[in-house]
Write a protein that holds these residues in place. Structure first.
Motif: not given
Lengths: 398, 528
Positions: A78-79, A120-123, A153-155
Motif C-alpha cells: 500500500i503506497k 507492506r506500508l510504503l512511502e 511491514e513498513f518500508e
C-alpha cells in the motif's frame, strides 16, 4: 493564471448521475478513448474519522467486487500519501494532506481478515528516518498499525531499503521515462494499492491516486542529490531537478528519458511521469481519502492552504476511473484540457511569465490504455456523484 | 521497648535533618543564588518613568494602582509563591525630591518584605546618577541594585556602584539586567542577568492563517534555552536571570516563559503585566486564580531544584569561545542546533580538556579563533579515537570541499571541515544532524513540531531527564520519546498534575515512551 474558471456543469453532473449520458466529451479533442478499460468505483459518505471506518470500507470493497478475491493469500503493498510534513492549526496531517491513520488501519485490518499474507506500508521518509519514524512524527500509533493484520511491514522507499537491488519496472508506452528503478517493494508484491488524499496540488491542480505514484520514485535515484553514475543512498533532497524540471538526469545506472529535447515545464512533465509510473507499476486498488482534507495545495507549505471536510471515501480497481470519479466529486470536469480547471498552477509561478498550465493525467493515462476517464462509461456504486459533490473550487476561492 | 527506643531515635534523627534542612534553606534564601525574582515596579517614580518613556497607562484607575503599589498589602500576593526577590523602581535620573519620596516609600516596604524573608533590589535605569542611587541603599535596607539598559556603560556603572556601596559597608549586590555583553566584560556579577532574551513562542510569519513554508519546514520557535545554557557554561554556578517582558501575555505565556528558562537551569524574572497587577489589586477571583497557577509553576521548578544540577546529556559537544570573531554566529549555532533537537553539551574553550570530551561522539569547533597547538592535538586525538570533529577552514585539513564541507577520515574517526568561515548556522545545524545520524542521537522525539527538549543526566548517569516545552499555543499530544539505554522506569512530571508512571516499550537497545498530552511543560524522568 486562467481566470475563466469553469468547473463541472449541471448538465455534466446530470450526465454522470445517470440521468443523461449523452453529452460529455462529445466532439471534444479529448474525446474518450473507446478501448480504455473501465472498472466500478464506489463512493461512500463519512463525516469524520471517528465513524466506523471498518464497516464503511468493507461495504465499499463489496461494492467493487470484494477484497478477499483481490488479496486472499497474497502480498499487498500500500503506497500511502504522506507528503511533506507540517500541519495547520489544530488539525493533524491526516485531517488535511496525509491519508488518515485510522483509514490505513481499517484497510490493513480488512485485508488481513480477507487473508492477505503480508501487508507492506510504503512511502518515502526523509533525512535517514524509517517510515515508522515518519509516522511517529505525525502522532501515529505505529504499534496499533502493526497489529492491524497478521503481518504488517513498513518500508521507506526513498532508498534501496531492505532490498538487495532496485527493481526495474517498464512502462509500455512511455511519455518521459521508459522504465524506472524503484525500491524492491513495488515489484515484490502481488497487489499494489495506491491510497491517496482528495486534495489540490499547487503545480498540477489536483493530486489523486495517479499522482500518488510520483512518490514511489526513490530520492537516491531521482532526488536532486542523486548520484551521477550510481544511486546515492545518502540522498536527502527532493525530486525537483530530475523529475519536476528535468534539469538533470537520474544516475547513468537508471533508465534515461526517451526524449531529452522534450518540454521541461513541470506542468507538462509531472503528469506524464505519473502516468509512466502508473503504467510501470499498475494500480490494483485505488483508495481516495476525502473524509477530511484540504483545499489550495498538497500541503500546508502552499499559501492559502485550508482545511476541508468533503466527507467522502472513494475507491475502485482502476486508478484512472477512480480518479475521474473523484475529480467529478471535487466539482471539476475529469475531461478538462490542460489549463482548464483544475489543471493549472494554483498559486502564482515563482518566475513571472512562466507557464501555468498542467496536463490532465487522466486523459494521458486513458490515451495509453490504462483506464477510462469517461464518466459515462464508469459504473459508480454507493453514493451518486451528485450527492457526494464537494465544491473544491469555491472553497479554495472562498 | 526496643521498638520505642528505635522510634525515638528515628524521630530525633528526623528532627535534626529537618533542622539542618531549614538552616540550609534559610541560609540559601539570604543570597542571590536562590532568589526567585519578580519585577515589582510601582510608586510615583514609576509613574514618572512611564510618562517619560511614553508608556502612559490608558486606564487612570490602573495608574492609581501603580502609584500605590508599594502598600505592604501587595506582599500578601507573594504568599504560597516561591518569589523571594522583588525588583522595585529605585532610580531613574528623575528630580532628587521625587526619587527621595520613592526611597522613603521603599524603605518601609522593604522592612515589611524582609519580615517575610523577601529580598528587595532596586532597579537603576539609564540616566540615573550612581551616587544618588547608591546613597540611600543602606538606609532603605535594599539587598541590591539591578542595572537596566542597553548602553555600553553598564559594567562601568556597576563598578562605580560597587565602590560606593563598599564605602558604606553595604553588602548589597549589583546585578545586571541589560545586554549580554555586560556579563562578559565583568567577572564580578553575582547573577548572570540579561534582558537580551525573547518571548518564547512559535512564530508565524504568514499574515493569513496558513504558514509559509516548504514541505520539510518546521515552525520557527523562539526560545532562550540555548542562551541559559551558554551563560551557565561560561558562568559556572552563578544563577542566570532572563529579564525580558511578555507582550500581552496569556497564562500559558507566563508558564512558557518560566519553563523556557527553568529547563536549562535559569530563572525568568517574573514580569506580571499591568492588567494582571491591576486585577490582583482589585482582588478579582479570576486574576487571583491565574496568579496562584503562575505561583504553582514557579514552585514546581524550585521543588525540583535538584534537576538544575543535572548535566547536559548529548553526543555532541560545542566549544564556546566568547573571544572568537564570530560570537553572534556561535550563538546562532547553539540556538539552531537546539531547535533541531540535537542534545548537546556546551564546553567553554578554557575548559577544553580530554575529560571534557569524554562520552561525546562529535565536537563542533567552528566558532573559535584558530586553535592552539595543544587544542589541535586534543581535538585530533578525539577524532583519531573514533569521534567526529567538525571544524572551520582554519583547521586546514588539506581536503577541498566540493560542497559546504569536506569529510575525511582521521584515524578511527572523521573530520568535517567547512569551506566558509563561519559556516551558515542554518545549513550547519542540518549538516550536524546528517553527520551524526538520527539513529545515533541519545534521545529522539516524535510529533513535536512546536516543542523543544532539554536532555540532562543525573549524577552517575542512572537517570535521564527529558524536559519538554511546548511553544505552540495549542497543547501537543501523541508524542513519542525514544531513548538509548536500559531504562526500567519512566515518570512523567508536569506543573499541574501529580507524577505518573508511563509504560515503557522496548525496541532493541532503545526504549520508547508515549506522552499523551503536553500543554506547556512536561518532564520525563527515565531511571535505570
Amino acid at each position: 493564471m486562467n481566470e475563466n474558471w469553469h468547473t463541472i456543469t449541471r448538465r455534466q453532473l446530470l450526465a454522470v448521475s445517470g440521468l443523461s449520458l449523452a453529452s460529455l466529451g462529445r466532439g471534444d479533442p479529448a474525446a474518450p478513448a473507446p478501448r480504455a478499460p473501465v472498472a466500478p468505483v464506489s463512493i461512500g459518505k463519512c463525516a469524520n474519522y471517528d465513524e466506523d471506518l471498518v464497516s464503511l470500507l468493507a461495504k465499499q470493497f463489496d461494492q467493487i467486487g470484494g477484497v478477499r478475491r483481490l488479496v486472499g493469500g497474497k502480498t499487498v503493498a500500500i503506497k500511502l500519501n504522506l507528503t511533506g510534513g507540517g500541519r495547520i492549526g489544530t488539525y493533524t496531517a491526516g485531517q488535511t494532506h496525509w491519508v488518515h491513520p485510522k483509514l490505513v488501519g481499517a484497510a490493513c485490518h480488512l485485508m488481513g481478515r480477507a487473508g492477505a499474507k503480508r501487508i507492506r506500508l510504503l512511502e518515502g521518509a526523509g533525512r535517514g528516518d524509517s517510515l515508522e519514524d515518519k509516522m511517529l512524527n505525525a502522532g501515529w500509533d505505529v504499534a496499533a498499525l502493526r497489529s492491524a493484520a497478521p503481518i504488517v511491514e513498513f518500508e521507506s522507499t526513498n532508498h534501496l531499503g531492505s532490498g538487495k537491488r532496485y527493481a526495474r519496472l517498464k512502462a509500455a508506452k512511455p511519455y518521459i521515462y521508459p522504465a524506472f528503478d524503484l525500491n524492491h517493494s513495488y515489484q515484490d508484491t502481488d497487489v499494489y494499492v495506491s491510497m491517496s488524499k482528495l486534495k489540490h496540488h499547487e503545480e498540477c491542480g489536483i493530486t489523486l491516486t495517479i499522482k500518488n505514484s510520483f512518490g514511489i520514485t526513490p530520492n537516491s535515484i531521482y532526488g536532486n542529490d542523486a548520484g551521477v553514475d550510481e544511486p546515492n543512498e545518502n540522498a536527502r533532497r527532493g525530486r525537483e531537478a530530475v523529475l519536476h524540471a528535468g534539469k538533470r538526469q537520474p544516475p547513468k545506472s537508471a533508465p534515461q528519458e526517451v526524449d531529452f529535447t522534450s518540454e521541461r515545464h513541470e506542468g507538462y512533465r509531472v503528469p506524464r511521469i505519473c502516468v509512466d509510473l502508473t503504467a510501470a507499476r499498475p494500480v490494483d486498488l485505488a483508495i481516495i481519502d476525502g473524509i477530511e482534507s484540504s483545499v489550495q495545495g498538497e500541503g500546508p507549505w502552499v499559501n492559502g492552504f485550508k482545511y476541508a471536510n468533503p466527507q467522502v471515501l472513494i475507491l475502485g480497481r482502476n486508478a484512472v476511473c477512480t480518479d475521474a470519479v473523484a475529480t467529478a466529486v471535487m466539482g471539476y470536469d475529469p475531461r478538462a484540457k490542460r489549463g482548464e480547471p483544475p489543471f493549472h498552477r494554483i498559486t502564482p509561478p515563482q518566475t513571472p511569465g512562466a507557464p501555468e498550465w498542467a496536463e490532465n493525467p487522466m486523459l494521458l493515462a486513458e490515451a495509453v490504455g490504462i483506464g477510462s476517464a469517461d464518466l459515462s462509461r464508469i459504473d459508480v456504486r454507493g453514493v451518486p456523484i451528485k450527492d457526494a459533490l464537494y465544491d473544491f473550487e469555491s472553497r479554495r476561492r472562498g | 521497648m526496643g521498638d520505642l527506643r528505635l522510634r525515638r531515635t528515628l524521630f530525633q534523627v528526623a528532627g535534626v535533618l529537618v533542622l539542618l534542612l531549614s538552616t540550609i534553606l534559610l541560609a540559601r534564601a539570604a543570597g542571590p543564588d536562590c532568589w526567585v525574582p519578580a519585577r515589582w515596579q510601582g510608586g510615583p517614580l514609576e509613574m514618572l518613568r512611564r510618562a517619560g518613556s511614553k508608556q502612559v497607562l490608558a486606564d487612570p484607575a490602573r495608574a492609581g494602582i501603580l502609584r500605590d503599589w508599594y502598600n505592604p498589602r501587595t506582599l500578601d500576593l507573594l504568599e504560597n509563591t516561591p518569589v523571594n526577590c522583588l525588583l522595585v523602581t529605585w532610580s531613574t535620573g528623575a528630580k532628587a525630591d521625587v526619587e527621595s519620596e520613592q526611597h522613603k516609600l521603599l524603605a518601609a516596604y522593604t522592612r515589611a518584605a524582609h519580615q517575610r524573608r523577601i529580598a528587595v533590589v532596586g532597579l537603576v535605569y539609564p540616566g540615573a546618577d550612581p551616587a544618588r542611587a547608591a546613597a540611600p541603599v543602606v538606609e532603605a535596607g535594599l539587598d541590591g541594585l539591578v542595572i537596566k539598559g542597553d548602553s555600553a556603560g553598564g559594567p562601568q556603572i556597576a563598578r562605580e556602584l560597587r565602590r560606593l556601596l563598599r564605602e558604606k559597608n553595604s553588602s548589597a549586590v549589583v546585578i545586571a539586567l541589560g545586554v549580554r555583553d555586560w556579563l562578559l566584560s565583568d567577572a564580578d556579577w553575582p547573577v548572570l542577568g540579561t534582558s537580551g532574551a525573547v518571548m518564547p513562542r512559535v512564530r508565524v510569519f504568514s499574515e493569513s492563517d496558513s504558514v509559509t513554508a516548504t514541505p520539510t519546514t518546521e515552525p520557527w520557535i523562539d526560545s532562550n534555552t540555548w542562551l541559559v545554557r551558554s551563560l551557565r557554561a561560561w558562568g559556572g554556578e552563578r544563577p542566570v536571570w532572563l529579564g525580558h517582558r511578555l507582550g500581552n501575555p496569556s497564562e500559558a505565556d507566563y508558564a512558557r516563559a518560566i519553563a523556557d528558562a527553568a529547563v536549562a537551569g535559569g530563572r525568568w524574572v517574573l514580569a506580571p503585566d499591568d492588567a494582571l497587577l491591576a486585577s490582583l489589586w482589585r482582588g478579582q477571583p479570576e486574576a487571583l486564580a491565574t496568579w496562584r497557577r503562575i505561583g504553582a509553576c514557579l514552585n514546581f521548578y524550585e521543588q525540583h531544584a535538584e534537576w538544575r544540577g543535572f548535566t547536559p546529556a548529548g553526543s555532541l559537544g560545542i566549544i564556546q569561545d566568547h573571544a572568537g570573531k564570530h560570537a553572534a554566529m556561535a550563538d546562532e549555532n547553539l540556538n539552531l542546533i537546539a531547535r533541531r533537537r540535537i542534545p548537546y553539551r556546551v564546553i567553554e574553550r578554557a575548559d577544553l580538556t580530554a575529560a571534557a570530551l569524554q562520552g561525546l561522539q562529535a565536537v563542533l569547533a567552528v566558532s573559535f579563533a584558530p586553535p592552539t597547538e595543544q587544542e589541535r592535538k586534543l581535538l585530533a586525538a578525539f577524532a583519531e579515537g573514533g569521534g567526529l570533529l567538525v571544524a572551520g577552514p582554519s583547521w586546514n585539513s588539506g581536503t577541498l570541499a566540493e560542497g559546504d564541507y569536506a569529510v575525511k577520515k582521521l584515524g578511527a574517526g572523521r573530520i568535517a571541515v567547512y569551506k566558509q568561515d563561519p559556516p551558515d548556522p542554518e545549513a550547519l545545524s542540518k549538516d550536524i544532524l546528517d553527520l551524526l545520524g538520527n539513529e545515533n542521537l541519545p534521545v529522539r522525539l516524535f510529533n513535536v513540531a512546536g516543542m523543544l527538549a532539554h536532555v540532562t543526566a543525573g549524577p552517575g548517569g542512572r537517570r535521564l531527564l527529558v524536559q519538554l516545552v511546548n511553544y505552540a499555543t495549542e497543547p501537543s499530544g501523541l508524542i513519542t520519546v525514544r531513548a538509548a539505554g536500559e531504562y526500567h522506569r519512566a515518570r512523567l512530571f508536569s506543573t499541574d498534575a501529580p507524577p505518573a508512571d508511563l509504560k515503557i516499550n522496548k525496541s532493541g537497545e532503545r526504549i520508547e515512551v508515549s506522552v499523551t498530552k503536553v500543554a506547556v511543560y512536561a518532564a520525563l524522568l527515565l531511571e535505570k
